[in-house]
Motif scaffolding. Structure first.
Motif, mmCIF file in Angstrom:
data_model
loop_
_atom_site.group_PDB
_atom_site.id
_atom_site.type_symbol
_atom_site.label_atom_id
_atom_site.label_comp_id
_atom_site.label_asym_id
_atom_site.label_seq_id
_atom_site.Cartn_x
_atom_site.Cartn_y
_atom_site.Cartn_z
ATOM 1 N N LEU A 74 0.855 -1.189 0.000
ATOM 2 C CA LEU A 74 0.000 0.000 0.000
ATOM 3 C C LEU A 74 0.884 1.231 0.000
ATOM 4 O O LEU A 74 1.560 1.526 0.987
ATOM 5 C CB LEU A 74 -0.930 -0.028 1.209
ATOM 6 N N LEU A 92 -8.775 -2.029 4.500
ATOM 7 C CA LEU A 92 -7.702 -2.558 5.339
ATOM 8 C C LEU A 92 -8.191 -3.650 6.278
ATOM 9 O O LEU A 92 -7.492 -4.645 6.511
ATOM 10 C CB LEU A 92 -7.056 -1.427 6.138
ATOM 11 N N CYS A 101 0.444 -7.635 4.332
ATOM 12 C CA CYS A 101 0.221 -6.284 3.829
ATOM 13 C C CYS A 101 1.222 -5.317 4.444
ATOM 14 O O CYS A 101 1.454 -5.356 5.656
ATOM 15 C CB CYS A 101 -1.200 -5.797 4.161
ATOM 16 N N TYR A 103 2.562 -1.058 4.387
ATOM 17 C CA TYR A 103 1.989 0.273 4.177
ATOM 18 C C TYR A 103 3.040 1.350 4.387
ATOM 19 O O TYR A 103 3.821 1.285 5.341
ATOM 20 C CB TYR A 103 0.870 0.459 5.212
ATOM 21 N N VAL A 122 -3.925 1.521 11.061
ATOM 22 C CA VAL A 122 -3.340 0.585 10.093
ATOM 23 C C VAL A 122 -2.790 -0.640 10.812
ATOM 24 O O VAL A 122 -3.062 -1.788 10.432
ATOM 25 C CB VAL A 122 -2.239 1.292 9.278
ATOM 26 N N VAL A 127 -1.982 -4.744 9.338
ATOM 27 C CA VAL A 127 -1.144 -4.232 8.257
ATOM 28 C C VAL A 127 0.142 -3.671 8.869
ATOM 29 O O VAL A 127 0.094 -2.917 9.839
ATOM 30 C CB VAL A 127 -1.879 -3.137 7.457
#
Length: 273
Positions: A74, A92, A101, A103, A122, A127
């Protein structure tokens, strides 16, 4: 004469429908490297700006699931500084517990004045944040290293722009150069200054595809920080020692200027030997 006019109107309507088509598309890239054996699939998501893609982001989530990525990256501006956070969080919350994931922040997370709170949200859904940090992942019997840096807006806000260089230097001290190296960051125009750090692939967004495009003639009219006719509006760019992929992003209803011949995109990257 009337038939010609009708035909011309039909053609103009057809071109307009194509020009202003804002449906999600999947953009695919394939890169070859001798640092892995087999294939690794990466999904790159940037510049959502908390825009809506179906009920609870179902259109975007279904598109991701259909591609079966091994990892999701991301690349900033998933949240917006004006739009509510709901759509960003729907995404998310759905992908954070099902895919690896990672970020990095974009300028709009910083401009919101809530970058620290956003980072906590987040992390709360599984994530992982990259803030001048790296992680080695084992995927399909291969190891690759993912690194990421915060957006420069964060450092400008705090009056310590030199800390961005410090993040890059921290990464370089901790990388295993025998592994395929990926750098995730937000603004593509900095690519050349990052080449000396030895990354194989750099991934970014921010440019929104140059907003207006003319197929086969103009890749982008205007992009943030690059001005008119940006060189890095969206696509795959090759340097002597690395590749750069710039996503055209997912922003739709938040853009002041409509996208023209520039559909929002989910980027899929296949690494193979």
């Amino acid at each position: 004469m009337k038939r010609k006019m009708v035909f011309l109107v039909i053609i103009l309507i057809f071109i307009s429908l194509l020009a202003f088509d804002s449906r999600l598309k999947v953009m695919r890239y394939k890169l070859i490297t001798d640092k892995i054996d087999g294939q690794i699939r990466i999904a790159l998501i940037t510049d959502l700006h908390s825009c809506k893609y179906g009920e609870k982001q179902s259109v975007l989530i279904d598109a991701i699931d259909a591609e079966k990525p091994d990892i999701i990256l991301l690349g900033g501006d998933i949240f917006d500084d004006v739009m509510p956070n709901d759509n960003a969080m729907f995404l998310l919350e759905n992908i954070g517990n099902r895919y690896p994931c990672y970020y990095v922040t974009g300028n709009h997370e910083v401009w919101s004045g809530e970058s620290n709170a956003i980072k906590e949200r987040v992390k709360s859904v599984g994530v992982k944040l990259l803030e001048g940090t790296s992680e080695i992942l084992q995927i399909n019997n291969n190891k690759i290293q993912i690194s990421g840096i915060d957006d420069i807006a964060l450092f400008k806000l705090n009056g310590n722009e030199s800390h961005l260089t410090a993040q890059l230097e921290d990464i370089q001290r901790n990388v295993d150069k025998s592994l395929y190296q990926i750098l995730l960051y937000h603004r593509p125009q900095e690519a050349k200054s990052y080449l000396s750090y030895g990354f194989d692939l750099m991934l970014s967004g921010h440019a929104h595809g140059g907003q207006w495009r003319i197929p086969f003639l103009l890749n982008g009219l205007l992009a943030p920080d690059q001005g008119f006719f940006p060189k890095l509006a969206g696509g795959l760019y090759a340097f002597d020692t690395a590749h750069l992929i710039v996503s055209r992003g997912l922003a739709r209803e938040t853009t002041k200027v409509p996208r023209v011949f520039n559909r929002p995109e989910l980027v899929i990257i296949d690494l193979s030997n």
